[in-house]
Design a protein around this motif. Structure first.
Motif, PDB file in Angstrom:
ATOM      1  N   GLY A  65      64.019 -57.345   6.499  1.00 48.36           N
ATOM      2  CA  GLY A  65      65.317 -57.541   7.616  1.00 48.36           C
ATOM      3  C   GLY A  65      65.800 -56.392   8.798  1.00 48.36           C
ATOM      4  O   GLY A  65      65.210 -55.445   8.273  1.00 48.36           O
ATOM      5  N   THR A  66      66.565 -57.649   9.576  1.00 52.33           N
ATOM      6  CA  THR A  66      67.157 -56.442  10.497  1.00 52.33           C
ATOM      7  C   THR A  66      68.848 -56.269  10.053  1.00 52.33           C
ATOM      8  O   THR A  66      69.728 -56.704   9.892  1.00 52.33           O
ATOM      9  CB  THR A  66      66.852 -57.582  11.586  1.00 52.33           C
ATOM     10  OG1 THR A  66      65.582 -57.244  12.300  1.00 52.33           O
ATOM     11  CG2 THR A  66      67.617 -56.163  13.591  1.00 52.33           C
ATOM     12  N   TYR A  67      69.031 -55.217  10.617  1.00 51.88           N
ATOM     13  CA  TYR A  67      70.219 -54.646  10.501  1.00 51.88           C
ATOM     14  C   TYR A  67      70.789 -53.785  11.817  1.00 51.88           C
ATOM     15  O   TYR A  67      70.167 -53.229  11.853  1.00 51.88           O
ATOM     16  CB  TYR A  67      70.476 -53.614   8.684  1.00 51.88           C
ATOM     17  CG  TYR A  67      69.774 -53.947   7.761  1.00 51.88           C
ATOM     18  CD1 TYR A  67      70.422 -54.501   6.748  1.00 51.88           C
ATOM     19  CD2 TYR A  67      68.759 -53.864   7.206  1.00 51.88           C
ATOM     20  CE1 TYR A  67      69.961 -55.218   5.965  1.00 51.88           C
ATOM     21  CE2 TYR A  67      67.740 -54.956   6.862  1.00 51.88           C
ATOM     22  CZ  TYR A  67      68.603 -54.798   5.595  1.00 51.88           C
ATOM     23  OH  TYR A  67      68.544 -55.719   4.324  1.00 51.88           O
ATOM     24  N   TYR A  73      77.646 -46.836  20.324  1.00 51.20           N
ATOM     25  CA  TYR A  73      76.518 -47.286  20.582  1.00 51.20           C
ATOM     26  C   TYR A  73      75.410 -48.269  19.550  1.00 51.20           C
ATOM     27  O   TYR A  73      75.436 -47.807  17.943  1.00 51.20           O
ATOM     28  CB  TYR A  73      75.744 -46.098  20.911  1.00 51.20           C
ATOM     29  CG  TYR A  73      76.843 -45.200  21.506  1.00 51.20           C
ATOM     30  CD1 TYR A  73      76.452 -45.348  23.550  1.00 51.20           C
ATOM     31  CD2 TYR A  73      76.638 -44.606  21.393  1.00 51.20           C
ATOM     32  CE1 TYR A  73      76.817 -44.816  24.031  1.00 51.20           C
ATOM     33  CE2 TYR A  73      77.828 -43.583  21.883  1.00 51.20           C
ATOM     34  CZ  TYR A  73      78.331 -43.260  23.708  1.00 51.20           C
ATOM     35  OH  TYR A  73      78.547 -42.484  24.424  1.00 51.20           O
ATOM     36  N   ASP A  74      74.370 -49.331  19.916  1.00 46.87           N
ATOM     37  CA  ASP A  74      74.338 -50.098  18.509  1.00 46.87           C
ATOM     38  C   ASP A  74      72.626 -49.537  18.279  1.00 46.87           C
ATOM     39  O   ASP A  74      71.880 -48.697  19.409  1.00 46.87           O
ATOM     40  CB  ASP A  74      73.865 -51.083  19.812  1.00 46.87           C
ATOM     41  CG  ASP A  74      75.061 -51.724  19.736  1.00 46.87           C
ATOM     42  OD1 ASP A  74      76.164 -52.027  19.150  1.00 46.87           O
ATOM     43  OD2 ASP A  74      74.745 -52.947  21.178  1.00 46.87           O
ATOM     44  N   LEU A  75      72.376 -49.572  16.997  1.00 48.64           N
ATOM     45  CA  LEU A  75      70.843 -49.057  16.400  1.00 48.64           C
ATOM     46  C   LEU A  75      70.716 -50.231  15.643  1.00 48.64           C
ATOM     47  O   LEU A  75      71.830 -50.510  14.839  1.00 48.64           O
ATOM     48  CB  LEU A  75      72.133 -47.687  15.489  1.00 48.64           C
ATOM     49  CG  LEU A  75      70.245 -47.259  14.999  1.00 48.64           C
ATOM     50  CD1 LEU A  75      69.292 -46.585  15.731  1.00 48.64           C
ATOM     51  CD2 LEU A  75      71.167 -45.850  14.400  1.00 48.64           C
ATOM     52  N   LYS A  76      69.835 -50.857  16.238  1.00 43.35           N
ATOM     53  CA  LYS A  76      69.050 -51.172  15.094  1.00 43.35           C
ATOM     54  C   LYS A  76      68.330 -51.148  13.731  1.00 43.35           C
ATOM     55  O   LYS A  76      67.522 -50.188  14.622  1.00 43.35           O
ATOM     56  CB  LYS A  76      68.668 -52.611  15.941  1.00 43.35           C
ATOM     57  CG  LYS A  76      69.571 -53.619  16.935  1.00 43.35           C
ATOM     58  CD  LYS A  76      69.457 -54.874  17.123  1.00 43.35           C
ATOM     59  CE  LYS A  76      70.048 -55.666  17.809  1.00 43.35           C
ATOM     60  NZ  LYS A  76      68.959 -57.673  18.197  1.00 43.35           N
ATOM     61  N   VAL A  77      67.930 -51.185  13.306  1.00 42.87           N
ATOM     62  CA  VAL A  77      67.319 -51.816  12.117  1.00 42.87           C
ATOM     63  C   VAL A  77      66.148 -52.400  11.515  1.00 42.87           C
ATOM     64  O   VAL A  77      66.843 -53.526  10.994  1.00 42.87           O
ATOM     65  CB  VAL A  77      67.454 -50.500  10.773  1.00 42.87           C
ATOM     66  CG1 VAL A  77      66.596 -49.979   9.991  1.00 42.87           C
ATOM     67  CG2 VAL A  77      68.221 -49.024  10.687  1.00 42.87           C
TER      68      VAL A  77
END
Length: 487
Positions: A119-121, A137-141
């Motif tokens: 999934g995306t977190y 700051y956005d960090l998507k995983v």
């Protein structure tokens, strides 16, 4: 609180030097894509126009609920004859001060397991100055829906020179110190050292022999024939143990005298270790061989072929290695203090792209393993002070034979890793990704994409971000495939 910090994120393949200015393409967020049972990261860098203190960084989010962990490593600079480059990566609590006009950079790693939920977190990188939030700051995983679990392992054989461990650590237990380095390299970087932490006949070695992550190990040959026969007696109990084992006879044979030694080595081992595997890394034909080729002289003797990577520039050589691979013998390759650019290598002052793409080239040429002579060559200098490690060969070869740092400089009783080690591990996991894609979608599809990044061992796409884009493209397609398989 002045709002004049420069903050940016980038891939680990771009080395951020003390005064690097990345603000033209300033990016204050990042998206990491990672498979299950793998590690992938990004760099975040901070710079201020004046000296400032009291900063801290942390990564917030529900990582544990998703089943992955977040690792924060601070990058330190080392000298390449006065020019500073990042290389040591030290576990850090995330507290730092800023020097005027000097970058402070952290590597943020996302480490997944086979049980991590795809999934995306959304995470947040939170920067504070003197306890107050400066920015978020956005960090998507994105965790892909497949697991890095190779059917065919990529072999690794990286040396650890115990003499220099003892020199820098002054340990009372050199064997335990060696084990620390061996385990660190295996567990953190998916890389095997040449010798196991225990003698092969020691029952404690069995745990390593049975470990699928241990893809190779070297058998000592500077022992009696009787001892070698005992090694064979034990290892022959399991075919998997025999398959992983190898002898390292003559290094880089350059004349016929060296090939005579290889033949004598062969005759000796054939008597006490039937069907043995041997490796003799080579980079040229014998100078006094009257036109004889190294590949012909080694044929029938070696079962683990290990040419220097630059030999793959010639088509006839590539074809010969393909033939050898097809008949069931292993093909490895190696790099050392050379070749330099335009060939890929693992030097401190070389962009990280070239270190990671080395494993893409390895997949392209069906090379199964990577040999590297040693990771602790600290004879000429302490690596924290200078990356000029092989001064007898070249003052301007930086980091050859030295991928570790002794931890005493930063209060660690053991090894400190490097940005280059991080990139090699990423390259190994890329190798497995490409392997999975080949098994799923066919060789032609993957080869076309790999060649768009590096068509051979001397040419590359000038846009080094292409590697990351192609990796994400392949990973996304694999993820969709495995999701559909589950329906």
């Amino acid at each position: 609180m002045e709002k004049n910090l420069k903050v940016w994120f980038t891939t680990p393949a771009e080395k951020i030097r003390p005064r690097s200015h990345l603000t033209w393409g300033k990016k204050e967020d990042f998206h990491i894509y990672v498979a299950k049972n793998a590690t992938e990261g990004c760099q975040v860098s901070f710079m201020a126009p004046e000296k400032r203190s009291g900063f801290s960084i942390e990564v917030r989010g529900r990582a544990a609920d998703a089943g992955f962990s977040v690792e924060l490593l601070k990058e330190h600079y080392v000298s390449c004859e006065g020019a500073l480059y990042p290389d040591p990566v030290v576990p850090d609590a995330g507290k730092f001060d800023l020097e005027s006009g000097i970058n402070t950079t952290y590597l943020i790693n996302i480490k997944t397991s086979a049980d991590t939920k795809p999934g995306t977190y959304k995470l947040k990188v939170v920067l504070k100055e003197k306890g107050k939030i400066y920015g978020k700051y956005d960090l998507k995983v994105t965790v892909w829906a497949f697991t890095i679990a190779p059917k065919k392992h990529m072999d690794t054989a990286f040396g650890i020179d115990q003499r220099f461990l003892q020199l820098r650590h002054k340990s009372d237990n050199p064997d335990e110190l060696y084990k620390k380095y061996y385990d660190f390299m295996l567990d953190k970087y998916r890389i095997c050292s040449d010798f196991l932490p225990y003698d092969i006949l020691d029952p404690r070695a069995d745990e390593y022999l049975d470990n699928p992550a241990v893809t190779s190990f070297r058998i000592p040959h500077d022992v009696s024939d009787e001892t070698i026969a005992k090694y064979y007696e034990k290892l022959s109990k399991k075919q998997a143990w025999l398959d992983k084992s190898y002898f390292y006879g003559v290094d880089e044979p350059c004349n016929m005298e060296a090939y005579d030694k290889i033949l004598a080595f062969h005759e000796r081992l054939s008597k006490c270790f039937p069907g043995y595997n041997a490796v003799s890394p080579f980079f040229k034909d014998p100078s006094d061989g009257g036109g004889k080729k190294a590949v012909d002289l080694l044929d029938g003797i070696t079962k683990v072929w290990c040419p220097k990577a630059r030999l793959f520039t010639e088509k006839w050589f590539c074809d010969r290695m393909h033939e050898i691979d097809a008949r069931g013998e292993r093909v490895w390759w190696y790099v050392c203090w050379e070749p330099g650019l335009p060939y890929a290598n693992v030097f401190v002052d070389m962009e990280g792209f070239y270190t990671r793409v080395l494993m893409w080239q390895q997949w392209l040429h069906d090379v199964r393993g990577l040999l590297y002579w040693t990771t602790t060559w600290w004879r000429d200098c302490n690596p924290w002070d200078s990356a000029s490690t092989v001064r007898d060969l070249s003052w301007y070869c930086f980091g050859d034979g030295s991928l570790f740092y002794p931890g005493d400089r930063v209060g660690i009783d053991g090894p400190v890793g490097s940005l280059r080690f991080e990139l090699i591990r990423s390259g190994i996991e890329d190798f497995y990704l490409l392997q999975m894609a080949e098994e799923t979608f066919g060789r032609k599809y993957v080869e076309r994409l790999v060649k768009s990044v590096s068509p051979n061992v001397r040419e590359y796409n000038d846009d080094h971000d292409a590697l990351n884009r192609v990796r994400i493209l392949i990973g996304n397609r694999l993820s969709r495939h495995f999701k559909e398989m589950e329906k």
